[in-house]
Write a protein that holds these residues in place. Structure first.
Motif, short mmCIF file in Angstrom:
data_model
loop_
_atom_site.label_atom_id
_atom_site.label_comp_id
_atom_site.label_asym_id
_atom_site.label_seq_id
_atom_site.Cartn_x
_atom_site.Cartn_y
_atom_site.Cartn_z
N ARG A 123 7.93 26.27 -11.50
CA ARG A 123 8.59 27.48 -11.03
C ARG A 123 8.08 28.70 -11.80
N GLN A 124 7.97 28.54 -13.11
CA GLN A 124 7.49 29.65 -13.97
C GLN A 124 6.03 29.99 -13.63
N PHE A 125 5.21 28.96 -13.48
CA PHE A 125 3.78 29.18 -13.19
C PHE A 125 3.60 29.88 -11.84
N LEU A 126 4.30 29.41 -10.81
CA LEU A 126 4.16 29.99 -9.48
C LEU A 126 4.72 31.41 -9.41
N GLY A 127 5.81 31.63 -10.14
CA GLY A 127 6.38 32.97 -10.20
C GLY A 127 5.40 33.96 -10.81
N LEU A 130 12.06 32.69 -6.94
CA LEU A 130 11.95 31.27 -6.60
C LEU A 130 13.24 30.55 -6.98
N PRO A 131 13.67 29.57 -6.18
CA PRO A 131 14.96 28.92 -6.42
C PRO A 131 14.95 27.98 -7.62
N LEU A 175 16.20 24.29 -9.22
CA LEU A 175 16.26 22.95 -8.64
C LEU A 175 17.62 22.68 -7.98
N GLU A 176 18.68 23.17 -8.59
CA GLU A 176 20.05 22.93 -8.08
C GLU A 176 20.29 23.62 -6.74
N GLU A 177 19.50 24.63 -6.44
CA GLU A 177 19.68 25.39 -5.20
C GLU A 177 19.00 24.74 -3.99
N LEU A 178 18.10 23.80 -4.23
CA LEU A 178 17.34 23.21 -3.14
C LEU A 178 18.20 22.26 -2.30
N LYS A 179 18.07 22.34 -1.00
CA LYS A 179 18.78 21.43 -0.09
C LYS A 179 17.79 20.35 0.35
N VAL A 180 17.94 19.17 -0.22
CA VAL A 180 17.05 18.05 0.08
C VAL A 180 17.84 17.02 0.87
N ARG A 181 17.36 16.69 2.08
CA ARG A 181 18.15 15.84 2.98
C ARG A 181 17.42 14.56 3.37
N SER A 182 18.21 13.51 3.57
CA SER A 182 17.72 12.28 4.17
C SER A 182 17.62 12.49 5.68
N TYR A 183 16.79 11.69 6.34
CA TYR A 183 16.62 11.83 7.79
C TYR A 183 17.76 11.19 8.59
N TYR A 190 10.11 18.57 -3.09
CA TYR A 190 10.47 19.62 -4.07
C TYR A 190 9.45 20.76 -4.11
N GLN A 191 8.15 20.44 -4.07
CA GLN A 191 7.14 21.49 -4.05
C GLN A 191 7.28 22.34 -2.79
N ASN A 192 7.51 21.67 -1.67
CA ASN A 192 7.65 22.35 -0.39
C ASN A 192 8.82 23.33 -0.39
N LYS A 193 9.94 22.88 -0.91
CA LYS A 193 11.14 23.74 -0.97
C LYS A 193 10.93 24.90 -1.95
#
Length: 352
Positions: free
Chosen positions: A92-96, A108-109, A111-119, A302-305
């Motif tokens: 996150r720091q590097f990309l920012g 950039l969000p 980790l806790e903010e990411l919405k990761v879902r099962s199909y 995670y990278q995608n989000k």
């Protein structure tokens, strides 16, 4: 008649030509335009929420009463470990900083903010909305989902990038297999995101044809009648096109992205996992060059989000160096006509 009819009859369309899902580039309008061409439209749901998916399915049904496929991602979700948390902070720091150095202001969000879902919630939504065709990528559905879908009369289309994956799909009862050659644009449908087979489409298709009994769709490099006929000769009974439609009227790509497409050279098209953590074929740019061989790539999703906000910010500035422009290896003129017209011209080209 040139067109094989096994898949047409299974899917309820006149021509066994499938508009590729292309999450981020395809639209509800593209799906319905493909339907008007008597082909199969594919509604890209990826890993959206059930509510978002239901909204898109209903919107599509308002515009067409013809069959279309819903398409979802069936990826494995890596466990959040202490190592992953630490790497996320560093990435996150590097990309920012990379964004800032290139004049892109973005938050950039965490980790806790990411919405990761099962199909699995999407499987239920597809059944509830009475969708009768489901295509999927990044792996295979679990046995329970396959059984549930089949009990509700859903035709299943899985994606393979190797003979091994095709055999897994066939053994689990998948109705149709989409064989994705390495030429194909966008994300690889590979089950294992780390070890990605790069098997040329013609070799892969002919080998899969020799090993499985279910009907095959082919995806990768089809852009005119000659390429479509070539894969038909090798055993494909369905033909998936995506690259051909990228600049179409119904594409979600913005004008500056379409212009970049039209200038692309063959040596600029590459596989990268820098944007999403999974390998995808697209146009090399400054972002990819800065990230691809670095240690700042998290596992998918995670990278995608994490990079989603960066890509949105770059789009708003019309900065082609920080967006993912997914494209296959077959370079053509990238028509801006309607999807319906492009597909009808492809069909005419095959029938000449």
């Amino acid at each position: 008649m040139f067109w094989p009819d096994t898949i047409s009859k299974k899917l309820g369309v006149k021509y066994p030509v499938i508009q590729a899902p292309m999450f981020g580039a395809s639209t509800v309008q593209m799906v319905t335009a493909a339907s008007r061409a008597d082909c199969l439209g594919s509604l890209a749901l990826a890993d959206l929420s059930a509510d978002e998916s239901i909204e898109l399915i209903r919107e599509t049904k308002k515009l067409t009463d013809k069959p279309f496929a819903a398409n979802i991602f069936v990826h494995h979700i890596p466990e959040i470990t202490e190592d992953l948390k630490e790497k996320f902070v560093q990435t996150r720091q590097f990309l920012g900083q990379l964004a800032k150095d290139n004049g892109i202001e973005v938050s950039l969000p965490d980790l806790e903010e990411l919405k990761v879902r099962s199909y699995h919630e999407l499987v239920d939504a597809i059944i509830e909305e009475n969708c009768k065709i489901l295509s999927f990528t990044f792996g295979n559905l679990d046995d329970q989902s396959i059984q549930k879908l089949k009990e509700n009369g859903v035709t299943l289309i899985g994606t393979c990038t190797s003979v091994r994956e095709a055999l897994i799909l066939e053994k689990s009862g998948i109705d149709i297999i989409c064989v994705q050659g390495t030429e194909a644009g966008g994300h690889r449908g590979t089950f294992d995101p780390v070890h990605v087979p790069q098997i040329g489409g013609l070799s892969l298709l002919s080998q899969v044809y020799d090993h499985v009994q279910v009907p095959l769709i082919y995806a990768g490099g089809i852009y005119n009648g000659k390429t479509l006929k070539a894969v038909n000769d090798l055993g494909a009974q369905g033909f998936q096109v995506g690259n051909l439609l990228l600049a179409s009227q119904e594409s979600a790509m913005l004008p500056f992205e379409k212009e970049r497409l039209k200038k692309v050279r063959e040596d600029e098209i590459m596989l990268t996992k820098s944007f999403s953590g999974r390998y995808a074929r697209g146009v090399r740019n400054k972002y990819i060059e800065g990230v691809e061989d670095s240690e700042y790539i998290l596992p998918y999703p995670y990278q995608n989000k994490l990079t989603n906000a960066l890509r949105k910010a770059a789009k708003s500035k019309q900065n082609a160096d920080f967006v993912g422009i997914w494209v296959g290896q077959s370079i053509h003129r990238y028509s801006e006509n309607s999807t319906e017209e492009i597909l009808k011209n492809l069909i005419k080209d095959c029938e000449r």
